[in-house]
Design an enzyme around this catalytic site. Sequence first.
Site, short mmCIF file in Angstrom:
data_model
loop_
_atom_site.label_atom_id
_atom_site.label_comp_id
_atom_site.label_asym_id
_atom_site.label_seq_id
_atom_site.Cartn_x
_atom_site.Cartn_y
_atom_site.Cartn_z
N CYS A 28 -8.72 -8.39 2.43
CA CYS A 28 -8.20 -9.59 1.79
C CYS A 28 -9.31 -10.56 1.41
O CYS A 28 -9.07 -11.53 0.70
CB CYS A 28 -7.18 -10.29 2.69
SG CYS A 28 -7.80 -10.70 4.33
N GLN A 71 0.80 -1.22 0.00
CA GLN A 71 0.00 0.00 0.00
C GLN A 71 0.84 1.27 0.00
O GLN A 71 0.40 2.32 -0.48
CB GLN A 71 -0.93 0.02 1.22
CG GLN A 71 -2.13 -0.89 1.11
CD GLN A 71 -3.15 -0.38 0.10
OE1 GLN A 71 -3.06 0.72 -0.42
NE2 GLN A 71 -4.15 -1.21 -0.20
N SER A 84 3.33 -4.79 -4.83
CA SER A 84 2.63 -5.20 -6.05
C SER A 84 2.49 -4.01 -6.97
O SER A 84 2.02 -2.94 -6.55
CB SER A 84 1.24 -5.76 -5.71
OG SER A 84 1.35 -6.88 -4.86
N ALA A 85 2.86 -4.18 -8.23
CA ALA A 85 2.88 -3.06 -9.17
C ALA A 85 1.51 -2.45 -9.40
O ALA A 85 1.39 -1.24 -9.61
CB ALA A 85 3.48 -3.52 -10.50
N HIS A 86 0.44 -3.26 -9.35
CA HIS A 86 -0.88 -2.70 -9.64
C HIS A 86 -1.31 -1.69 -8.60
O HIS A 86 -2.17 -0.84 -8.85
CB HIS A 86 -1.92 -3.82 -9.76
CG HIS A 86 -2.35 -4.40 -8.45
ND1 HIS A 86 -1.61 -5.35 -7.76
CD2 HIS A 86 -3.44 -4.16 -7.69
CE1 HIS A 86 -2.22 -5.66 -6.65
NE2 HIS A 86 -3.34 -4.97 -6.57
#
Length: 329
Positions: A191, A52, A69-71
């Site tokens: 999650c 985040q 995470s790249a997204h």
Amino acid sequence: MDPSAYAAALREDTALACLQSANHEVGTEQPVAEVAEVCRAAGVPLFVDAAQSLGWGTVEGDWSLLAASAHKWGGPAGVGLLVVRKGVRFAAQGPVDERGYGFENLPAIVAAAASLRAVRAEAAQEAVRLRELTERIRARVPELVADVEVVGDPERRLPGIVTFSCLYVDGETLLHELDREGFSVSSGSSCTSSTLTPSHVLKAMGVLSEGNVRISLPAGTAAEDVERFLAVLPGVVNGVREKLGAPTPSAVVREDELVVDALGKRCPIPVIELAKVIGEVPVGGLVRVLSDDEAARLDIPAWCEMREQEYVGEEPADKGTAYLVRRTS
């Protein structure tokens, strides 16, 4: 996270410690540097989940490993990033086919790195703007909607995440109604958002879990969109409450206490029925709420905290669980 409590949780056989740099559900930033110090003193490597926060800045501290995470920063989906500090013992593993060769997606990897650089170049300026918008939401929602609890640290938090919970509201229904108004928000655990599972994070914080709304403002969010959300939210919440407020409490007087039978009813109905009858018992009197919905174990104590009533505890019942509330005012 309290670093001293984190240190107390480390044992002699602890092989790896993990910590989020910032919580995904309420946006609270964690004291990574302090936790890294206690882990290093204990000889335990610290793995940091920076999914985040990495798009907003570096993660301070002497951690051992870091993942993201790249997204999360607008890069290509499906690309993960792992950082291993020099000197940390690590055996690399990767995807392989039946011949032992990997299938790394090099174009996507390059795009992930390039997008991170691009986002970080504008992060400081955009963070200031988004913090103003999230602060507007945090301040205005309790003014516009009654019985709302805004959760998460008010200062030490990410720029674009706001979380609040509304009493007497079903999270799934609220999300559906907001979606009809053109707003895509989340509820429950981040999650397991697809199943609307009550958040274990909110449970650990001791705050309301039902009627939870988690807003993520991506970079570029317009102030006009935030204002429209604030204009729409009160009517949506009141509409959902009106629909859920129809059931009449099944209440009976039993000696010195009032019994509310909410068996077979999902939250927030048990809390709504508790709120309807709390005024029928004298100050010091008890209300016993019978419920078989697991969410009641979180929401009834949270309601008591918000309404300044005493949550006495729970005990087994013939069916479900009995939750005892003492009227204090």
